[in-house]
Design a protein around this motif. Structure first.
Motif, short mmCIF file in Angstrom:
data_model
loop_
_atom_site.label_atom_id
_atom_site.label_comp_id
_atom_site.label_asym_id
_atom_site.label_seq_id
_atom_site.Cartn_x
_atom_site.Cartn_y
_atom_site.Cartn_z
N ASP A 141 0.80 -1.23 0.00
CA ASP A 141 0.00 0.00 0.00
C ASP A 141 0.83 1.27 0.00
O ASP A 141 0.45 2.27 -0.62
N SER A 142 1.98 1.26 0.65
CA SER A 142 2.84 2.44 0.68
C SER A 142 3.58 2.65 -0.64
O SER A 142 4.21 3.70 -0.84
N HIS A 143 3.51 1.70 -1.56
CA HIS A 143 4.22 1.78 -2.83
C HIS A 143 3.26 2.03 -4.00
O HIS A 143 3.64 1.87 -5.16
N ASN A 144 2.05 2.48 -3.69
CA ASN A 144 1.08 2.84 -4.73
C ASN A 144 1.34 4.27 -5.18
O ASN A 144 0.53 5.18 -4.99
N CYS A 145 2.49 4.47 -5.79
CA CYS A 145 2.99 5.78 -6.21
C CYS A 145 4.29 5.52 -6.96
O CYS A 145 4.81 4.41 -6.94
N ALA A 146 4.82 6.54 -7.62
CA ALA A 146 6.01 6.32 -8.43
C ALA A 146 7.30 6.40 -7.64
O ALA A 146 8.25 5.68 -7.96
N GLY B 58 7.23 3.48 -5.23
CA GLY B 58 7.03 2.34 -6.12
C GLY B 58 8.25 1.96 -6.92
O GLY B 58 8.38 0.80 -7.35
N GLN B 59 9.18 2.89 -7.12
CA GLN B 59 10.38 2.58 -7.90
C GLN B 59 11.17 1.42 -7.27
O GLN B 59 11.91 0.71 -7.98
N THR C 10 8.07 -4.71 -13.42
CA THR C 10 8.81 -3.88 -14.37
C THR C 10 8.34 -2.43 -14.22
O THR C 10 7.29 -2.16 -13.62
N HIS C 11 9.10 -1.52 -14.76
CA HIS C 11 8.72 -0.11 -14.74
C HIS C 11 7.36 0.08 -15.40
O HIS C 11 6.49 0.80 -14.88
N GLU C 12 7.17 -0.58 -16.53
CA GLU C 12 5.92 -0.42 -17.28
C GLU C 12 4.74 -0.97 -16.50
O GLU C 12 3.66 -0.37 -16.46
N VAL D 240 10.37 9.37 -9.84
CA VAL D 240 11.46 8.94 -8.98
C VAL D 240 12.14 10.12 -8.29
O VAL D 240 12.82 9.95 -7.28
N ASN D 241 11.97 11.33 -8.84
CA ASN D 241 12.49 12.54 -8.21
C ASN D 241 11.55 13.70 -8.54
O ASN D 241 10.58 13.53 -9.29
N LEU D 242 11.83 14.87 -8.00
CA LEU D 242 10.91 16.00 -8.17
C LEU D 242 10.83 16.48 -9.61
O LEU D 242 9.76 16.91 -10.06
N ASN D 243 11.93 16.42 -10.35
CA ASN D 243 11.87 16.84 -11.75
C ASN D 243 10.95 15.93 -12.56
O ASN D 243 10.10 16.41 -13.34
N GLU D 244 11.09 14.62 -12.37
CA GLU D 244 10.22 13.70 -13.10
C GLU D 244 8.78 13.82 -12.65
O GLU D 244 7.85 13.72 -13.45
#
Length: 444
Positions: A229-234, A237-238, A250-252, A374-378
């Motif tokens: 549940d804590s990984h339902n985000c990018a 989740g990464q 996978t990433h996709e 994965v970071n603020l820019n992305e």
């Protein structure tokens, strides 16, 4: 309460009011049975246990939170959206503890939030118990060894005054006393399975006074495949991508499945509206991870997780396909440039246009797209591209609008942001949320 599985063919009559006090022990996805269905327009009341630290120090959990069992919403189909209108939110805990974390090596496979094991007997996700207080209080039920995969680098215990919206960190003597009453002081719900973080009795910064401003850190709809549940985000989740445990993706696959419910966005509070993607039949609305307070960014990695109660109403929005949440923030939470103009300001704009020959004036309303990466820019680019995809505006136009009529605000490090701007009401009407924006901001 009735239970509806995703693959069930028997339709249950929808109810107009539903209370949820059962939890998923750290997992979300199609394997989790749903309660309901709740009628479109119905009311959901949820009692939630604390988020991060309690599940983190409880080895049996395979996710970093303890969120509610998902609820099916009548009429919600894949490709729709569900608007969650947060009517009431209340903190139940009298105290909590939090701080900056560190991992205990040799007690997890790749990710200590997901794949813990006992270093002494090798049992995966072992049942455990509390013995005494302090950082070595968590013990394996199988062999008795101290078993927590987490420690505080720097932490605090804080007492809470819900009625007056203030709080105060305490000294070691008080923290020890609270630790001996940890479950009671945390107000852990009867069916919660986590240990209370108060048991660790950490008190590094006593005497700090802080405002209380509760919000939900994890709220939304069920992802298309099983995820912690804590990984339902990018950003969190990464760590599932190529992971050495059974939730590896996978990433996709991660980006196709997640619904970005774990936002840690401090404006997801009483009065706001969260519009969520539907990626499984019935939507599977869940909530949890209430925080007593947090500034933008959750800089310490964790904030003040508390037990609480939330009441919300639901509305199905047909054929609004989203990749992540849209947020209608309270006016006080909107960035200044995105706040709707009042009647006097609109009149001055009309006069300005008349002086220059610009007689057409756009009617607009504020809207916020959550972006994650994965970071603020992305995360920022993700939020901007989501806004362009949903509204149909050119990406470059979204950049301009967010610059002069909005803002980019950090929700969580390392990679969750809010992209807010004033959007033409005709576009918001077309995508099916214009009525919500008009009602929320009292627009004509």
């Amino acid at each position: 309460m009735t239970t509806l599985l995703h693959d069930a063919t028997t339709e249950q009559p929808p109810v107009t009011r539903l209370r949820v006090d059962s939890y998923t022990n750290g997992l979300l996805g199609p394997s989790q049975p749903m309660l309901g269905p709740l009628a479109d327009g119905g009311t959901l009341i949820a009692g939630t246990p604390p988020g991060c630290w309690g599940p983190m120090i409880t080895p049996a959990f395979e996710g970093g939170h303890e969120v509610t069992q998902p609820v099916a919403i009548a009429g919600a189909e894949i490709g729709d959206a569900v608007a969650l209108k947060l009517r009431r939110m209340r903190v139940r805990s009298a105290a909590t503890s939090s701080g900056v974390m560190k991992f205990v090596e040799g007690r997890y496979h790749g990710d200590p939030f997901v794949a813990k094991f006992c270093h002494a007997c090798g049992t995966a996700q072992p049942a455990s118990r509390i013995e005494g207080i302090g950082e070595e209080a968590i013990h394996c039920d199988h062999c008795g060894a101290e078993v927590s995969a987490f420690r505080f680098k720097h932490g605090y215990t804080i007492v809470l005054d819900q009625e007056n919206h203030v709080s105060l960190t305490v000294n070691q003597e008080v923290a020890d006393r609270l630790a001996h009453q940890a479950s009671e002081m945390s107000a852990l719900p009867e069916r919660a399975a986590q240990h209370s973080i108060l048991s660790l009795a950490r008190a590094d910064i006593p005497g700090v006074a802080a405002h209380m401003r509760p919000f939900l850190g994890n709220i939304g709809t069920t992802p298309a495949r099983d995820l912690p549940d804590s990984h339902n985000c990018a950003d969190f989740g990464q760590y599932l991508v190529g992971a050495p445990h059974r939730y590896a993706l996978t990433h996709e696959a991660l980006h196709a499945a997640k619904t970005d419910g774990h936002m840690d966005t401090n404006s997801v509070r009483e009065g706001c509206i969260v519009i969520c993607p539907v990626k499984v039949p019935g939507a599977g609305v869940y909530l949890g991870d209430m925080h007593a307070q947090q500034g933008n960014g959750e800089i310490a990695g964790h904030a003040t997780d508390v037990s609480g109660e939330t009441e919300l109403t639901v509305e199905v929005i047909k054929h609004l396909k989203l990749d992540g949440p849209i947020l209608l923030q309270n006016v006080d939470d909107l960035p200044p440039m995105a706040r709707p103009m009042n009647a006097a300001q609109r009149q001055k704009v009309a006069e300005l246009g008349a002086r220059w020959g610009q007689h057409e004036i756009e009617q607009s309303g504020p809207v916020t797209f959550i972006g994650s990466g994965v970071n603020l820019n992305e995360a920022t680019e993700n939020g901007l591209r989501r806004a362009a995809a949903v509204t149909g505006l050119a990406y470059e136009e979204v950049l301009n609008r967010a610059t002069i009529t909005g803002s980019i605000d950090i929700s969580r490090l390392p990679g969750t942001v809010r992209v807010t701007f004033l959007c033409p009401l005709e576009i918001l009407d077309r995508i099916g949320i214009g009525h919500l924006v008009r009602e929320k901001y009292q627009l004509p």
